[in-house]
Enzyme design. Structure first.
Site, PDB file in Angstrom:
ATOM      1  N   GLU A 105       6.634 -10.073  -2.377  1.00  0.00           N
ATOM      2  CA  GLU A 105       8.046 -10.346  -2.163  1.00  0.00           C
ATOM      3  C   GLU A 105       8.537 -11.129  -3.360  1.00  0.00           C
ATOM      4  OE1 GLU A 105       6.021  -9.955   1.679  1.00  0.00           O
ATOM      5  OE2 GLU A 105       5.798 -11.581   0.241  1.00  0.00           O
ATOM      6  N   TYR A 117       7.128  -7.019 -12.648  1.00  0.00           N
ATOM      7  CA  TYR A 117       6.424  -6.211 -11.647  1.00  0.00           C
ATOM      8  C   TYR A 117       6.646  -4.719 -11.886  1.00  0.00           C
ATOM      9  CZ  TYR A 117       6.180 -10.789  -9.393  1.00  0.00           C
ATOM     10  OH  TYR A 117       5.970 -12.109  -9.123  1.00  0.00           O
TER      11      TYR A 117
END
Length: 159
Positions: A105, A117
């Site tokens: 998250e 990411y």
């Protein structure tokens, strides 16, 4: 990460995440599962050339699924590749834990982390409304399948 790293980790944690910083107890709880033959956690710290703690990261595993619990780099390390090196370490740990997927998250307002990411192959899969409290900030949920073959910091620099 070892128990003696918790005080400098907390200092960095409170600087970077003032509204939703982890407590010492949370780190102690994670570290309790990071050693021995039945370990399900992997935590690492990074230090600069003077020995100052400048980053940390942690991963939890359960069966064939891993979750990036935390990743942080001090502000003076932003743009140096430290975040990529920490994430590479976590993905290697996920592979060692024999995980087929890695979830995480990230705050919807943290575009710097989202770009990192994405470079590693994580894809958005949903949202968690009001996940970060007390600020009531949503989390973007991201997934990486097959962490053993992820685009990592070392594979990007070698090819």
């Amino acid at each position: 990460m070892r128990w003696w790293d918790i005080p400098p980790v907390l200092e960095l944690e409170h600087d970077l995440f003032p509204e939703d910083a982890w407590s010492a107890g949370m780190f102690w709880s994670e570290l309790a599962h990071a050693r021995g033959p039945h370990a399900t956690r992997h935590y690492v710290v990074a230090e600069d050339e003077t020995g100052r703690l400048v980053g940390y990261a942690g991963l939890a595993s359960a069966g064939d699924l891993a979750d990036v619990q935390t990743i942080a780099a001090s502000r003076d390390q932003w743009g140096t590749g430290l975040g990529a090196r920490l994430l590479t370490d976590l993905l290697r740990a996920a592979t060692a834990f024999e995980c087929a997927e890695v979830l995480l998250e990230v705050r919807v307002d943290n575009t710097r982390a989202q770009k990192l990411y994405e470079r590693f192959g994580f894809e958005p899969i949903g949202f968690r409304r009001g996940y970060y409290q007390p600020g009531n900030v949503d989390a973007l949920v991201m997934r990486l399948t097959d962490p053993a073959h992820a685009r990592t910091e070392s594979s990007e620099s070698n090819g």
